[in-house]
Design an enzyme around this catalytic site. Structure first.
Site, PDB file in Angstrom:
ATOM      1  N   HIS A 143       8.186 -95.221 112.501  1.00 17.18           N
ATOM      2  CA  HIS A 143       7.322 -95.001 113.660  1.00 17.18           C
ATOM      3  C   HIS A 143       6.358 -96.178 113.761  1.00 17.18           C
ATOM      4  CE1 HIS A 143       7.753 -90.325 113.920  1.00 17.18           C
ATOM      5  NE2 HIS A 143       8.933 -90.939 113.788  1.00 17.18           N
ATOM      6  N   GLU A 177       3.188 -96.401 113.915  1.00 16.04           N
ATOM      7  CA  GLU A 177       2.048 -96.331 113.009  1.00 16.04           C
ATOM      8  C   GLU A 177       2.425 -96.773 111.596  1.00 16.04           C
ATOM      9  OE1 GLU A 177       3.168 -94.008 115.180  1.00 16.04           O
ATOM     10  OE2 GLU A 177       1.721 -92.374 115.330  1.00 16.04           O
ATOM     11  N   CYS A 192       2.162 -88.122 114.732  1.00 20.24           N
ATOM     12  CA  CYS A 192       2.843 -86.925 114.244  1.00 20.24           C
ATOM     13  C   CYS A 192       2.318 -86.606 112.840  1.00 20.24           C
ATOM     14  CB  CYS A 192       4.353 -87.153 114.216  1.00 20.24           C
ATOM     15  SG  CYS A 192       4.880 -88.348 112.956  1.00 20.24           S
ATOM     16  N   CYS A 252       2.967 -89.460 110.255  1.00 20.54           N
ATOM     17  CA  CYS A 252       2.063 -90.601 110.430  1.00 20.54           C
ATOM     18  C   CYS A 252       0.626 -90.224 110.077  1.00 20.54           C
ATOM     19  CB  CYS A 252       2.158 -91.126 111.856  1.00 20.54           C
ATOM     20  SG  CYS A 252       3.780 -91.865 112.208  1.00 20.54           S
TER      21      CYS A 252
END
Length: 154
Positions: free
Chosen positions: A57, A59, A87, A90
């Site tokens: 992701h 992040e 999420c 993360c």
């Protein structure tokens, strides 16, 4: 002198550029960057499809790059800017990295872990607290995602 709100908008505009890059390689358009003392430390965009890595992701990519850059897994006194609410994966990584502040654009009503579904970043159950600023360039961030998924459904 530039206010914090103005700086947040400038950094989020940069995160949006990263999200557009993700979109250009057919990834979900999410961009993230890590800033310390108003200096860009690292950036990332969604890459799970192109890298065959479910943890890639935006992040996580930005956190990994920031940790390498400063040669420390603790990212104390940093701010992470991201176009979509983190999420739970993360959010957990942000907690472990000891990021001080998270600024995000669009809420994620399905998997958001900074207030929408969970609030991992601000729970009193953990030993770290992250300040959250939500809704910075919310419309632009949300529209980018909506248009991406609209094109995918055609």
């Amino acid at each position: 002198m530039t206010s914090q709100a103005e700086l947040d908008i400038q950094w989020m505009q940069h995160a949006l550029q990263l999200a557009r890059h993700a979109e250009s390689i057919d990834e979900v358009p999410v961009g993230a960057l890590v800033v310390k003392d108003n200096e860009l430390i690292a950036e990332g965009w969604n890459q799970p499809i192109t890298s065959n890595d479910p943890t890639a992701h935006a992040e996580i990519v930005a956190l990994r790059a920031a940790a390498k850059k400063i040669n420390n897994y603790r990212l104390v006194d940093t701010t992470l800017y991201v176009t979509l609410e983190p999420c739970s994966m993360c959010a957990g990584a942000l907690m472990h990295a000891r990021v001080s502040r998270v600024v995000f654009g669009a809420n994620d009503p399905r998997t958001g872990a900074a207030g929408s579904i969970f609030n991992i970043l601000n729970t009193d159950k953990l030993n770290h607290f992250i300040n959250i600023e939500m809704g910075v360039l919310k419309e632009e961030c949300g529209d980018l995602l909506k248009q991406f998924f609209k094109r995918k459904r055609v």
